[in-house]
Design a protein around this motif. Structure first.
Motif, PDB file in Angstrom:
ATOM      1  N   VAL A   1      52.003  48.044  34.600  1.00 42.64           N
ATOM      2  CA  VAL A   1      52.545  47.133  35.612  1.00 42.64           C
ATOM      3  C   VAL A   1      51.534  46.791  36.703  1.00 42.64           C
ATOM      4  N   VAL A   2      50.453  47.548  36.825  1.00 45.67           N
ATOM      5  CA  VAL A   2      49.442  47.215  37.828  1.00 45.67           C
ATOM      6  C   VAL A   2      48.628  46.028  37.337  1.00 45.67           C
ATOM      7  N   VAL A   3      47.983  45.341  38.289  1.00 40.17           N
ATOM      8  CA  VAL A   3      47.196  44.139  37.970  1.00 40.17           C
ATOM      9  C   VAL A   3      45.753  44.384  38.423  1.00 40.17           C
ATOM     10  N   PRO A   4      44.930  45.021  37.590  1.00 42.95           N
ATOM     11  CA  PRO A   4      43.556  45.316  37.998  1.00 42.95           C
ATOM     12  C   PRO A   4      42.583  44.181  37.690  1.00 42.95           C
ATOM     13  N   GLU A   5      42.952  42.957  38.024  1.00 45.74           N
ATOM     14  CA  GLU A   5      42.118  41.795  37.694  1.00 45.74           C
ATOM     15  C   GLU A   5      41.272  41.408  38.887  1.00 45.74           C
ATOM     16  N   SER A   6      39.970  41.257  38.683  1.00 43.95           N
ATOM     17  CA  SER A   6      39.076  40.790  39.739  1.00 43.95           C
ATOM     18  C   SER A   6      37.800  40.302  39.067  1.00 43.95           C
ATOM     19  N   TRP A   7      36.838  39.867  39.871  1.00 45.48           N
ATOM     20  CA  TRP A   7      35.542  39.429  39.349  1.00 45.48           C
ATOM     21  C   TRP A   7      34.492  39.591  40.434  1.00 45.48           C
ATOM     22  N   MET A   8      33.249  39.499  40.028  1.00 41.21           N
ATOM     23  CA  MET A   8      32.150  39.701  40.958  1.00 41.21           C
ATOM     24  C   MET A   8      32.112  38.599  42.018  1.00 41.21           C
ATOM     25  N   PHE A   9      31.913  39.018  43.263  1.00 36.57           N
ATOM     26  CA  PHE A   9      31.807  38.106  44.403  1.00 36.57           C
ATOM     27  C   PHE A   9      33.017  37.175  44.493  1.00 36.57           C
ATOM     28  N   ARG A  10      34.162  37.755  44.324  1.00 34.31           N
ATOM     29  CA  ARG A  10      35.395  36.998  44.524  1.00 34.31           C
ATOM     30  C   ARG A  10      35.558  36.720  46.020  1.00 34.31           C
ATOM     31  N   ASP A  11      35.749  35.465  46.378  1.00 25.84           N
ATOM     32  CA  ASP A  11      35.772  35.056  47.796  1.00 25.84           C
ATOM     33  C   ASP A  11      34.507  35.563  48.482  1.00 25.84           C
ATOM     34  N   ALA A  12      33.380  34.984  48.077  1.00 26.13           N
ATOM     35  CA  ALA A  12      32.072  35.498  48.479  1.00 26.13           C
ATOM     36  C   ALA A  12      31.835  35.459  49.978  1.00 26.13           C
ATOM     37  N   GLU A  13      32.573  34.615  50.726  1.00 22.67           N
ATOM     38  CA  GLU A  13      32.364  34.563  52.174  1.00 22.67           C
ATOM     39  C   GLU A  13      32.633  35.906  52.835  1.00 22.67           C
TER      40      GLU A  13
ATOM     41  N   PRO B   1      42.623  48.241  46.853  1.00 25.50           N
ATOM     42  CA  PRO B   1      42.288  48.851  45.567  1.00 25.50           C
ATOM     43  C   PRO B   1      41.014  48.216  45.013  1.00 25.50           C
ATOM     44  N   CYS B   2      40.253  48.994  44.295  1.00 25.07           N
ATOM     45  CA  CYS B   2      38.950  48.510  43.814  1.00 25.07           C
ATOM     46  C   CYS B   2      39.011  47.922  42.416  1.00 25.07           C
ATOM     47  N   ALA B   3      40.174  48.016  41.740  1.00 25.29           N
ATOM     48  CA  ALA B   3      40.312  47.484  40.372  1.00 25.29           C
ATOM     49  C   ALA B   3      39.217  48.068  39.474  1.00 25.29           C
ATOM     50  N   GLY B   4      38.458  47.216  38.793  1.00 24.50           N
ATOM     51  CA  GLY B   4      37.411  47.692  37.895  1.00 24.50           C
ATOM     52  C   GLY B   4      36.059  47.858  38.549  1.00 24.50           C
ATOM     53  N   GLY B   5      36.004  47.877  39.885  1.00 21.28           N
ATOM     54  CA  GLY B   5      34.745  48.096  40.594  1.00 21.28           C
ATOM     55  C   GLY B   5      34.011  46.832  40.972  1.00 21.28           C
TER      56      GLY B   5
ATOM     57  N   GLU C   1      43.841  54.844  36.570  1.00 24.23           N
ATOM     58  CA  GLU C   1      42.738  55.621  35.991  1.00 24.23           C
ATOM     59  C   GLU C   1      41.973  54.802  34.960  1.00 24.23           C
ATOM     60  N   VAL C   2      42.651  53.912  34.269  1.00 26.80           N
ATOM     61  CA  VAL C   2      41.974  53.065  33.284  1.00 26.80           C
ATOM     62  C   VAL C   2      40.975  52.148  33.981  1.00 26.80           C
TER      63      VAL C   2
END
Length: 370
Positions: free
Chosen positions: A57-69, A96-100, A129-130
């Motif tokens: 149910v968690v949403v660990p979605e992100s990407w590098m330099f998301r909202d870079a400002e 939360p840091c998601a996948g780093g 943990e994943v």
């Protein structure tokens, strides 16, 4: 206790019945259980099963330099802090840091700005943990690199089959840990962090949980520290003891009454911080000419037009007061009849010719001179 209530109590997530139902079905298939009540008993007595359900149910979605400002603003703040006093390293928290992706982006930004590795420390926390296992490995697919300016990938990553491995210099700067922001023991170090990233988390909480999470972050943040939130979360922080800072696109905040060493001018992005996209070319359509005067502009109202005006400068443009010709004035002899309804005294004069266009009689020269 129902699975939805148990998940909200543990994680704080305000989930819908549909999301929880799909996650429960997947876990029931994995545990070979067909009875929903039997699974609820298993869930209430097994922390391992609760963790497995939480992962769905968690949403660990992100990407590098998301909202870079935000990274540009944080780097400028840290540089100003270190220039004023370098007595201790600057402490940064990502939750939360998601996948780093977020803490690694911060480390790459500081490295590109010339900040020494001993002058800052980054702690990254997440409930999954994943996601933390993926972050510690530092392996990312192409989905973690979005946008057209990806020069930082060539500098800090190396290909590893179909994925990209982050370099050891950046990976050593981040410490990952599994923890829950809503746990009372999480904020046991008051004023410990100078910079906190907590973006796009509160949008999944209800109002009481939002207030609880912000109170925990306020305890962790130093009196002169700054916090970066998501766009939709800024009003919630402002209602709970924070003040927004002038940082376009960064969504930075400080505690009410605090005086953070906020830079007067945010520097331009560097190459590793995802350079800004080139400006769009100007359209070849010329601008509409201004109105000659206010009186003419008031006369040029589009709803009075009966046909398309001929003064538009571009095909497909919409009529405005500044681009529309004034309608011509009616001629002096363009009289229009007013229909007369019959009355008891004039009913004999009423005829079918009453509604016809009336033309004034011709006048003689003698009548015109009078």
């Amino acid at each position: 206790m129902m699975a939805r209530d148990l998940l909200q109590q543990v994680t704080g997530l305000n989930l819908t019945e549909a999301v929880v139902g799909r996650a429960v079905e997947r876990r029931m298939q994995a545990t070979a259980l067909e009875d929903a009540r039997a699974y609820e008993r298993l869930l209430a007595g097994s922390a391992q099963e609760l963790s497995a359900l939480t992962e769905l149910v968690v949403v660990p979605e992100s990407w590098m330099f998301r909202d870079a400002e935000a990274f540009v603003a944080a780097t400028a703040f840290i540089g100003r802090r270190l220039a004023a006093s370098a007595a201790r390293p600057v402490r940064i928290l990502s939750v939360p840091c998601a996948g780093g992706e977020e803490p690694y982006s911060m480390a790459m930004s500081l490295y590109s700005a010339g900040v020494a590795s001993a002058d800052y420390a980054i702690d990254a926390v997440d409930l999954s943990e994943v996601a933390l296992a993926r972050a510690r490995a530092g392996l990312y697919t192409r989905n973690a690199f979005r946008g057209r300016h990806l020069d930082f990938r060539e500098r800090f990553f190396k290909p590893a089959g179909a994925e990209f491995q982050i370099c050891d210099e950046i990976r050593r700067q981040v410490s990952f840990e599994q923890a829950n922001l809503l746990d009372p023991g999480f904020s046991s170090r008051p004023g410990y962090y100078d910079v906190i990233f907590c973006r796009n988390l509160l949008i999944y909480f209800d109002d009481p949980t939002v207030a609880l999470a912000i109170a925990s972050l306020a305890r962790l943040l130093a009196g002169d520290g700054i916090l970066f939130a998501g766009y939709a979360e800024v009003p919630a922080f402002c209602r709970n003891g924070f003040t927004s800072l002038r940082a376009p696109g960064a969504f930075a905040l400080e505690k009410d009454g605090a005086h953070a060493s906020w830079p007067a001018r945010i520097p331009a992005r560097q190459q590793a911080r995802v350079p800004a996209a080139p400006a769009r070319a100007r359209s070849a359509t010329p601008a509409a000419p201004p109105a000659r005067n206010a009186a003419r502009a008031r006369r040029c109202r589009p709803h009075r037009l009966r046909r398309r005006p001929t003064c538009w400068r571009a095909r497909g443009a919409r009529p405005t007061w500044a681009t529309t010709r004034a309608p011509p004035r009616p001629a002096a002899n363009c009289w229009r009849p007013i229909p007369v309804r019959p009355t008891p005294t004039s009913s004999s004069a009423w005829s079918a010719n009453a509604n016809r266009r009336w033309t004034p009689p011709a006048t003689t020269g003698a009548a015109a001179s009078t």
